[in-house]
Design an enzyme around this catalytic site. Structure first.
Site, mmCIF file in Angstrom:
data_model
loop_
_atom_site.group_PDB
_atom_site.id
_atom_site.type_symbol
_atom_site.label_atom_id
_atom_site.label_comp_id
_atom_site.label_asym_id
_atom_site.label_seq_id
_atom_site.Cartn_x
_atom_site.Cartn_y
_atom_site.Cartn_z
ATOM 1 N N ASP A 60 2.904 -51.166 -25.488
ATOM 2 C CA ASP A 60 4.001 -51.958 -24.953
ATOM 3 C C ASP A 60 4.218 -53.142 -25.891
ATOM 4 O OD1 ASP A 60 4.249 -50.280 -22.808
ATOM 5 O OD2 ASP A 60 3.286 -51.607 -21.365
ATOM 6 N N ASP B 70 10.329 -44.065 -14.435
ATOM 7 C CA ASP B 70 9.390 -44.881 -13.660
ATOM 8 C C ASP B 70 9.588 -44.537 -12.198
ATOM 9 O OD1 ASP B 70 8.295 -46.339 -15.829
ATOM 10 O OD2 ASP B 70 10.072 -47.605 -15.876
#
Lengths: 196, 256
Positions: B11, B130
């Site tokens: 990330d 997600d």
């Protein structure tokens, strides 16, 4: 002179160029026919679809130019498929320097399309392009269409059925996987091509 | 045959690799290129970089670090982060990324998936999803998860979205099960198995890896093509060479 990368809009040009830089070769990016004709080595990269790929080569006036090259030529991924006669992808007429028709993988139980990831490269024939490699190596693949086996196949990969993953016909060569993304094995293959 | 992939996920926030727990409280883990090289050397099969704040901030991914990674890394990598158009995707791919992954922008405008597939081929187009189970038992998608203050629950069911994404041209699905993310108790095998049954393109499990057995279970029980993890790799809790040895011993086809 030197090594040129044919800029036909393929999106992996950057990564192929970096892979050559790691081998100490600064390849020029070009779509100029004269520059391609006088290069020592010509690489046709490509990620994308056969139809737009051939359309781009036609727009650039490079179809006959590439067909008539006599120095070592390497097609990578789509670039390899474009060396064949036809592709089922968009029923596209390709460059026709390798006598094969590119076919879509049929979906089978457990065989997902696209074929994406690391798979084995199995040597079928001896060739300087495969110098220094074992009979069974790993390379990284990302594709939905493949070149069937034929006498032009230097190496094969098993994805439900065997397909040709390294091909050679005269001065034209192709790799279905991405040598620029296949770690040490890929670097060796690119080095072998540069030394042909 | 094709091997199963082990995929460290990095990330990226402000040019550094960060990791949060349940998508919150980000901690800097290291420099992008350093971590990329470490994972390459350890035998990672692929890397994924998420510019986690790009989409909430309405900007595209920063090309500078994509070029730096591409110039040193000789394994494939995928870049995600606020890619909203064919032109933005082209810039990231030309900078050297092998694949691009779209998540929030695809939810904003699903036609984006088809445009990307037409321009670059489906094999370049990853759709990140997600997903979180709601109180009524349905899995539904979340948007803008990179910024907890902007994260939105959508009415869209995860299973519907995965079918639609494939029809529109997704070449791979990364399913991030938010309920199990960051807590290292294992992948959400139930959800992954349900999604696997209707996912005909490669499926990557994300969220929950804490032990080598969790990777095995995702491959053996949910038949995923790859397993993605972040904190267990960044922290050194799981070393990739040992993980691959264990998986091979358990009969999972992995690249040594």
């Amino acid at each position: 002179m030197g090594v040129v990368l044919v800029d036909a809009g393929g999106t992996n040009i950057g990564s192929v160029r970096y892979a050559l830089q790691r081998l100490g070769v600064d390849a020029a990016l070009t779509s100029d026919a004269e520059t391609i004709r006088t290069a020592d080595k010509v690489i046709l990269p490509g990620v994308g679809a056969a139809g737009p790929g051939m359309a781009r080569l036609r727009e650039l006036g490079l179809v006959e130019e590439i067909r008539s090259l006599t120095q070592p030529v390497l097609g990578v991924c789509l670039g390899m498929q474009l060396l064949c006669e036809r592709s089922e992808e968009g029923d596209t007429a390709c460059l026709g320097v390798v006598p094969a028709t590119v076919r879509r993988f049929a979906e089978q139980p457990g065989r997902r399309v696209p074929h994406m990831g690391w798979n084995r490269v199995r040597r079928q024939r001896e060739h300087p392009l495969l110098a220094g490699l074992g009979d069974d190596e790993w390379a990284y693949f990302v594709h939905s269409y493949a070149v069937p086996m034929g006498d032009y196949a230097l190496a094969s990969t098993d994805y439900g059925d065997d397909f040709a993953c390294v091909i050679s016909r005269g001065n034209f060569h192709g790799m279905q996987f991405h040598p620029e993304r296949s770690a040490k094995v890929g670097a060796r293959l690119l080095k072998n091509f540069l030394e042909l | 045959m094709l091997s199963r992939r082990i995929i460290p996920c990095l990330d990226v926030r402000d040019g550094k690799v960060v990791k949060g727990v349940r998508f919150r409280d980000h901690v800097v883990m290291g420099e992008i290129v350093d971590l990329a090289l470490r994972y390459r050397d350890e035998g990672a099969d692929e890397l994924v970089f998420y510019d986690i704040t790009a989409s909430p901030e309405g900007r595209s991914v920063d090309r500078g670090w994509v070029e730096r990674v591409a110039s040193v890394i000789d394994i494939p990598f995928c870049v995600a982060g606020g890619i909203r158009s064919v032109e933005e995707a082209r810039a990231v791919l030309h900078a050297g990324a092998d694949k691009i992954s779209v998540n929030s922008p695809a939810l904003e405008r699903p036609a984006l998936i088809g445009e990307l597939a037409a321009a670059f081929g489906v094999q370049c187009v990853v759709v990140g999803v997600d997903s979180l189970r709601d109180a009524d038992g349905e899995w539904r998608v979340r948007q803008y998860t990179g910024d907890p203050t902007r994260t939105q629950a959508l009415p869209r069911r995860t299973l519907d979205w995965i079918l639609e994404a494939q029809q529109r041209g997704a070449g791979e699905i990364v399913l991030n099960c938010m309920g199990s993310d960051g807590v290292r108790q294992g992948y959400d095998l139930e959800q992954l198995a349900v999604v696997r049954a209707l996912c005909h393109v490669p499926l990557i499990a994300s969220g929950g890896a804490g032990a080598p057995e969790h990777f095995h279970d995702a491959f053996a029980q949910a038949d995923v093509d790859g397993a993605l993890a972040a904190s267990v790799f960044h922290s050194g809790a799981i070393a990739i060479p040992a993980l691959k040895q264990s998986l091979a011993a358990w009969g999972v086809n992995v690249r040594p």
